[in-house]
Design a protein around this motif. Structure first.
Motif, PDB file in Angstrom:
ATOM      1  N   UNK A   1       0.641  -2.027   0.370  1.00  0.00           N
ATOM      2  CA  UNK A   1      -0.110  -0.278  -0.023  1.00  0.00           C
ATOM      3  C   UNK A   1       0.836   1.273   0.460  1.00  0.00           C
ATOM      4  N   UNK A   2       0.651   2.050  -0.913  1.00  0.00           N
ATOM      5  CA  UNK A   2       1.368   3.183  -1.105  1.00  0.00           C
ATOM      6  C   UNK A   2       0.893   4.771   0.080  1.00  0.00           C
ATOM      7  N   UNK A   3       2.454   4.616   0.983  1.00  0.00           N
ATOM      8  CA  UNK A   3       2.376   5.562   1.756  1.00  0.00           C
ATOM      9  C   UNK A   3       2.416   7.056   1.744  1.00  0.00           C
ATOM     10  N   UNK A  13      -7.494  17.230   1.302  1.00  0.00           N
ATOM     11  CA  UNK A  13      -6.984  16.102   0.874  1.00  0.00           C
ATOM     12  C   UNK A  13      -6.821  14.398   1.242  1.00  0.00           C
ATOM     13  N   UNK A  14      -6.256  14.632   2.902  1.00  0.00           N
ATOM     14  CA  UNK A  14      -6.629  13.883   3.460  1.00  0.00           C
ATOM     15  C   UNK A  14      -7.770  13.000   3.340  1.00  0.00           C
ATOM     16  N   UNK A  15      -8.695  12.951   3.262  1.00  0.00           N
ATOM     17  CA  UNK A  15      -9.999  12.781   4.039  1.00  0.00           C
ATOM     18  C   UNK A  15      -9.795  12.218   2.314  1.00  0.00           C
ATOM     19  N   UNK A  16      -9.753  12.793   1.346  1.00  0.00           N
ATOM     20  CA  UNK A  16      -9.851  12.102  -0.344  1.00  0.00           C
ATOM     21  C   UNK A  16      -8.968  10.648  -0.600  1.00  0.00           C
ATOM     22  N   UNK A  21      -8.362   5.265  -1.004  1.00  0.00           N
ATOM     23  CA  UNK A  21      -7.086   3.315  -0.256  1.00  0.00           C
ATOM     24  C   UNK A  21      -6.435   3.114   0.731  1.00  0.00           C
ATOM     25  N   UNK A  22      -5.066   4.911   0.108  1.00  0.00           N
ATOM     26  CA  UNK A  22      -4.177   5.277   0.509  1.00  0.00           C
ATOM     27  C   UNK A  22      -4.150   4.982   2.047  1.00  0.00           C
ATOM     28  N   UNK A  79       1.890   6.449  -8.937  1.00  0.00           N
ATOM     29  CA  UNK A  79       2.172   5.265  -8.657  1.00  0.00           C
ATOM     30  C   UNK A  79       1.472   4.782  -9.449  1.00  0.00           C
ATOM     31  N   UNK A  80       0.518   4.979 -10.262  1.00  0.00           N
ATOM     32  CA  UNK A  80      -0.641   3.596 -10.508  1.00  0.00           C
ATOM     33  C   UNK A  80      -0.982   2.999  -9.945  1.00  0.00           C
ATOM     34  N   UNK A  81      -1.388   3.749  -9.188  1.00  0.00           N
ATOM     35  CA  UNK A  81      -2.959   2.893  -7.994  1.00  0.00           C
ATOM     36  C   UNK A  81      -2.656   1.788  -7.291  1.00  0.00           C
ATOM     37  N   UNK A  82      -0.674   1.689  -6.681  1.00  0.00           N
ATOM     38  CA  UNK A  82      -0.553   1.229  -6.075  1.00  0.00           C
ATOM     39  C   UNK A  82      -1.228   1.408  -4.532  1.00  0.00           C
ATOM     40  N   UNK A  83      -2.606   0.198  -4.627  1.00  0.00           N
ATOM     41  CA  UNK A  83      -3.114   0.650  -3.399  1.00  0.00           C
ATOM     42  C   UNK A  83      -3.279  -0.667  -2.607  1.00  0.00           C
TER      43      UNK A  83
END
Length: 83
Positions: A1-3, A13-16, A21-22, A79-83
């Motif tokens: 998961x991307x941190x 921004x944090x909420x979004x 899923x980040x 990050x190419x949606x690396x969740x």
């Protein structure tokens, strides 16, 4: 998961990013950025003193003038949606 580290003033921004899923870390102190893949900053007080100490090897996204959705798109592009 991307941190992702996000400056405290950017709560929208944090909420979004959390919603997508980040793993979001609030950047309260400079050491909080360690281990983050990416950091989102407001840019309002960016490098006032001209110091260039590196805390993280991750990308830095300046959110000044961007909506929360636009910041999320920037993170997803890097990050190419690396969740």
């Amino acid at each position: 998961m991307t941190k992702v580290g996000v400056e405290q003033s950017l709560s929208n921004v944090s909420a979004a990013l959390r919603e997508k899923g980040y793993d979001v870390v609030d950047l309260k102190q400079e050491n909080d950025a360690q281990g983050c893949d990416c950091c989102v900053i407001s840019g309002l007080d960016s490098n006032i003193m001209g110091m260039q100490d590196t805390i993280t090897q991750g990308s830095v996204i300046e959110a000044n003038g961007l909506s929360a959705d636009e910041v999320c798109q920037e993170v997803e592009q890097r990050f190419g949606r690396q969740q």
